[in-house]
Motif scaffolding. Structure first.
Motif, PDB file in Angstrom:
ATOM      1  N   GLY A   1       4.058   3.707 -16.088  1.00 55.08           N
ATOM      2  CA  GLY A   1       3.867   2.526 -16.915  1.00 55.08           C
ATOM      3  C   GLY A   1       4.657   2.524 -18.201  1.00 55.08           C
ATOM      4  O   GLY A   1       4.483   1.631 -19.031  1.00 55.08           O
ATOM      5  N   GLN A   2       5.540   3.503 -18.398  1.00 58.02           N
ATOM      6  CA  GLN A   2       6.360   3.580 -19.593  1.00 58.02           C
ATOM      7  C   GLN A   2       7.836   3.506 -19.212  1.00 58.02           C
ATOM      8  O   GLN A   2       8.211   3.784 -18.071  1.00 58.02           O
ATOM      9  N   GLU A   3       8.668   3.161 -20.156  1.00 60.51           N
ATOM     10  CA  GLU A   3      10.101   3.088 -19.943  1.00 60.51           C
ATOM     11  C   GLU A   3      10.761   4.280 -20.643  1.00 60.51           C
ATOM     12  O   GLU A   3      10.793   4.338 -21.878  1.00 60.51           O
ATOM     13  N   PRO A   4      11.265   5.264 -19.886  1.00 62.54           N
ATOM     14  CA  PRO A   4      11.881   6.437 -20.515  1.00 62.54           C
ATOM     15  C   PRO A   4      12.981   6.083 -21.509  1.00 62.54           C
ATOM     16  O   PRO A   4      13.156   6.777 -22.519  1.00 62.54           O
ATOM     17  N   ALA A   5      13.749   5.007 -21.253  1.00 62.20           N
ATOM     18  CA  ALA A   5      14.822   4.631 -22.176  1.00 62.20           C
ATOM     19  C   ALA A   5      14.273   4.312 -23.556  1.00 62.20           C
ATOM     20  O   ALA A   5      14.884   4.662 -24.583  1.00 62.20           O
ATOM     21  N   GLN A   6      13.109   3.657 -23.621  1.00 66.22           N
ATOM     22  CA  GLN A   6      12.515   3.330 -24.915  1.00 66.22           C
ATOM     23  C   GLN A   6      12.011   4.576 -25.623  1.00 66.22           C
ATOM     24  O   GLN A   6      12.173   4.730 -26.834  1.00 66.22           O
ATOM     25  N   ILE A   7      11.401   5.471 -24.863  1.00 67.46           N
ATOM     26  CA  ILE A   7      10.927   6.736 -25.445  1.00 67.46           C
ATOM     27  C   ILE A   7      12.106   7.530 -25.982  1.00 67.46           C
ATOM     28  O   ILE A   7      12.059   8.081 -27.094  1.00 67.46           O
ATOM     29  N   ALA A   8      13.194   7.584 -25.196  1.00 62.66           N
ATOM     30  CA  ALA A   8      14.371   8.353 -25.593  1.00 62.66           C
ATOM     31  C   ALA A   8      15.002   7.783 -26.856  1.00 62.66           C
ATOM     32  O   ALA A   8      15.388   8.526 -27.769  1.00 62.66           O
ATOM     33  N   GLU A   9      15.126   6.461 -26.931  1.00 62.76           N
ATOM     34  CA  GLU A   9      15.778   5.855 -28.100  1.00 62.76           C
ATOM     35  C   GLU A   9      14.949   6.052 -29.357  1.00 62.76           C
ATOM     36  O   GLU A   9      15.490   6.331 -30.430  1.00 62.76           O
ATOM     37  N   GLN A  10      13.645   5.922 -29.250  1.00 60.45           N
ATOM     38  CA  GLN A  10      12.793   6.134 -30.409  1.00 60.45           C
ATOM     39  C   GLN A  10      12.872   7.583 -30.890  1.00 60.45           C
ATOM     40  O   GLN A  10      12.961   7.850 -32.094  1.00 60.45           O
ATOM     41  N   ALA A  11      12.852   8.525 -29.946  1.00 62.43           N
ATOM     42  CA  ALA A  11      12.942   9.937 -30.326  1.00 62.43           C
ATOM     43  C   ALA A  11      14.280  10.245 -30.986  1.00 62.43           C
ATOM     44  O   ALA A  11      14.352  10.977 -31.981  1.00 62.43           O
ATOM     45  N   ALA A  12      15.370   9.671 -30.443  1.00 58.02           N
ATOM     46  CA  ALA A  12      16.689   9.898 -31.021  1.00 58.02           C
ATOM     47  C   ALA A  12      16.802   9.288 -32.406  1.00 58.02           C
ATOM     48  O   ALA A  12      17.353   9.899 -33.334  1.00 58.02           O
ATOM     49  N   ARG A  13      16.286   8.063 -32.565  1.00 59.75           N
ATOM     50  CA  ARG A  13      16.364   7.400 -33.872  1.00 59.75           C
ATOM     51  C   ARG A  13      15.655   8.227 -34.943  1.00 59.75           C
ATOM     52  O   ARG A  13      16.163   8.403 -36.052  1.00 59.75           O
ATOM     53  N   GLU A  14      14.489   8.749 -34.614  1.00 59.84           N
ATOM     54  CA  GLU A  14      13.733   9.538 -35.584  1.00 59.84           C
ATOM     55  C   GLU A  14      14.433  10.860 -35.899  1.00 59.84           C
ATOM     56  O   GLU A  14      14.506  11.278 -37.057  1.00 59.84           O
TER      57      GLU A  14
ATOM     58  N   PRO B   1      15.416  14.646 -27.719  1.00 61.42           N
ATOM     59  CA  PRO B   1      16.599  13.920 -28.205  1.00 61.42           C
ATOM     60  C   PRO B   1      17.773  14.844 -28.485  1.00 61.42           C
ATOM     61  O   PRO B   1      17.590  16.008 -28.868  1.00 61.42           O
ATOM     62  N   PHE B   2      18.977  14.306 -28.284  1.00 57.60           N
ATOM     63  CA  PHE B   2      20.169  15.042 -28.678  1.00 57.60           C
ATOM     64  C   PHE B   2      20.271  15.086 -30.203  1.00 57.60           C
ATOM     65  O   PHE B   2      19.919  14.108 -30.870  1.00 57.60           O
TER      66      PHE B   2
ATOM     67  N   PRO C   1      22.606  20.464 -25.719  1.00 53.89           N
ATOM     68  CA  PRO C   1      22.084  20.989 -26.978  1.00 53.89           C
ATOM     69  C   PRO C   1      20.665  20.527 -27.295  1.00 53.89           C
ATOM     70  O   PRO C   1      20.162  20.821 -28.390  1.00 53.89           O
ATOM     71  N   ASN C   2      20.036  19.801 -26.379  1.00 54.69           N
ATOM     72  CA  ASN C   2      18.705  19.262 -26.665  1.00 54.69           C
ATOM     73  C   ASN C   2      17.582  19.900 -25.859  1.00 54.69           C
ATOM     74  O   ASN C   2      16.412  19.609 -26.102  1.00 54.69           O
ATOM     75  N   LEU C   3      17.922  20.757 -24.899  1.00 47.00           N
ATOM     76  CA  LEU C   3      16.894  21.296 -24.009  1.00 47.00           C
ATOM     77  C   LEU C   3      16.458  22.705 -24.373  1.00 47.00           C
ATOM     78  O   LEU C   3      15.542  23.248 -23.748  1.00 47.00           O
ATOM     79  N   ALA C   4      17.115  23.315 -25.327  1.00 49.82           N
ATOM     80  CA  ALA C   4      16.725  24.642 -25.822  1.00 49.82           C
ATOM     81  C   ALA C   4      17.437  24.870 -27.149  1.00 49.82           C
ATOM     82  O   ALA C   4      18.499  24.287 -27.403  1.00 49.82           O
ATOM     83  N   ASP C   5      16.863  25.723 -27.981  1.00 49.41           N
ATOM     84  CA  ASP C   5      17.456  25.989 -29.292  1.00 49.41           C
ATOM     85  C   ASP C   5      18.582  27.015 -29.233  1.00 49.41           C
ATOM     86  O   ASP C   5      19.161  27.351 -30.252  1.00 49.41           O
ATOM     87  N   TRP C   6      18.911  27.462 -28.030  1.00 51.31           N
ATOM     88  CA  TRP C   6      19.886  28.549 -27.923  1.00 51.31           C
ATOM     89  C   TRP C   6      21.328  28.059 -27.779  1.00 51.31           C
ATOM     90  O   TRP C   6      22.230  28.855 -27.547  1.00 51.31           O
TER      91      TRP C   6
END
Length: 384
Positions: free
Chosen positions: A211-224, A303-304, A271-276
């Motif tokens: 029931g959610q749109e991943p694109a919206q979640i991704a954009e909000q996370a990236a913007r922040e 987010p990247f 560069p977004n899936l681990a801190d290494w």
């Protein structure tokens, strides 16, 4: 001289998330009818054209048109098949000076050829050469069979398409299977020379986005994240029972193997899936992929970092961040790029063309701002 690490300024368009596959690790795909309408596509492209974006990354599920609802929408929009809609989208992107890179899953040779006319590059993750995984994480996903994916990667080479592939690390494969997967990609590359980069992507568990749109979640996370420099809310989920843990030493060994097997190919780590990722650059990784201005639609809550954030961290470690196009420099010529796409590169991105055999003999013809809708108004908002 400091070693250079490359990236692409891109924006992601998840044109359709409808997918016929049932991969256990995927939170991107849906089995509902999902398709952006033409006016939504144009709005996204206009927004990208004003954000200093050079690459349009087009992502989709596998064979979306198999879904009757998607098929009906394609008919409504006047497209004979899904590839025709992607071609239309890429044409609109090129009109705005954006270079399309498509990642649409397994395609027949004729569709690859159709897309070649309107893309700067294409891609398909091999993910794994292990047939054993067809009984576990890829059960119910016929197009994830390694033979089918290698067949498409080979066809792309025969068609002279600059291509990106890679492996997914941590979905239940052994270390020997990981190396075998890189060897399979290297074998095809030795035949055609078309693999421009190989992605080494570590698996991270995802929650489901019903029931959610991943694109919206991704954009909000990236913007922040880009605004504050702090990535809050990244989920820490336990590994599923079928997954295999991935450690930094595992990734370093894969980098070494990729360098040995494909010394002329870029090695990308996300560069977004681990801190290494900084340590992986030190181990030999050469590229950080597309630092998407609207986030990672596959892993939307991861987010990247922005180019500015990455540049500061690399400078601290003695590396230089360098922008690239979605097509690597050595492929920017008529042998690899369709003339219409090459014209866009020459008109908009002249400085990225290598001098050797590039036709760089005169300055490009300027493109009037009026040809890019809203460019002046949005120019001040170009992302760093």
């Amino acid at each position: 001289m400091r070693r250079r690490v490359t990236f692409s300024r891109n924006l992601t368009l998840s044109l359709s998330r409808s997918c016929r596959c049932y991969c256990k690790y995927c939170a991107f795909a849906t089995h509902q009818a999902h398709l952006y309408a033409p006016d939504e596509v144009i709005e996204i492209l206009d927004r990208a054209a004003g954000r200093n974006v050079k690459e349009l990354l087009v992502l989709t599920g596998e064979r979306p048109e198999v879904n009757p609802g998607v098929r009906a929408k394609l008919d409504e929009h006047g497209h004979e098949d899904f590839t025709a809609y992607v071609v239309w989208t890429c044409e609109r992107a090129l009109e705005r000076g954006l270079l399309p890179h498509t990642n649409l899953g397994v395609l027949p040779r004729e569709d690859l050829a159709r897309l070649r006319d309107v893309t700067a590059s294409q891609g398909l993750m091999l993910e794994s050469a292990s047939e054993r995984l067809m009984q576990t994480v890829h059960a119910g996903s016929p197009s994830k069979h390694p033979a089918r994916r290698l067949e498409m990667i080979d066809a792309a080479g025969e068609l002279r398409i600059p291509f990106t592939s890679g492996i997914l690390v941590g979905i239940g494969e052994t270390e020997q299977e990981r190396i075998a997967s890189l060897e399979a990609i290297a074998d095809v590359h030795r035949e055609h020379g078309h693999i421009q980069e190989v992605i080494l992507q570590n698996f991270v568990p995802h929650q489901r986005y019903y029931g959610q749109e991943p694109a919206q979640i991704a954009e909000q996370a990236a913007r922040e994240y880009w605004r504050t420099g702090v990535a809050d809310g990244r989920p820490e989920l336990p590994l599923p029972e079928w997954a295999s843990p991935v450690r930094i030493d595992d990734m370093k060994r894969l980098i070494a193997a990729a360098r040995r097997l494909m010394p002329d190919v870029g090695i990308q780590v996300p560069p977004n899936l681990a801190d290494w990722w900084g340590e992986l650059v030190a181990a030999g990784a050469t590229d950080l992929g597309g630092l998407s201005a609207n986030g990672d639609h596959i892993s939307p809550e991861h987010p990247f970092p922005s180019p500015h954030q990455v540049r500061k961290e690399l400078q601290r470690d003695g590396y230089a961040l360098t922008e690239r196009l979605c097509v690597y420099p050595r492929y920017i010529d008529q042998e690899w790029i369709a003339q219409g796409v090459l014209d866009t590169i020459k008109a908009r991105y002249w400085s990225f063309i290598p001098r050797r055999g590039s036709g760089r003999t005169e300055p490009p013809t300027p493109i009037r701002p009026s040809l890019v809708p809203g460019a002046i108004e949005r120019g001040a908002k170009a992302f760093r």
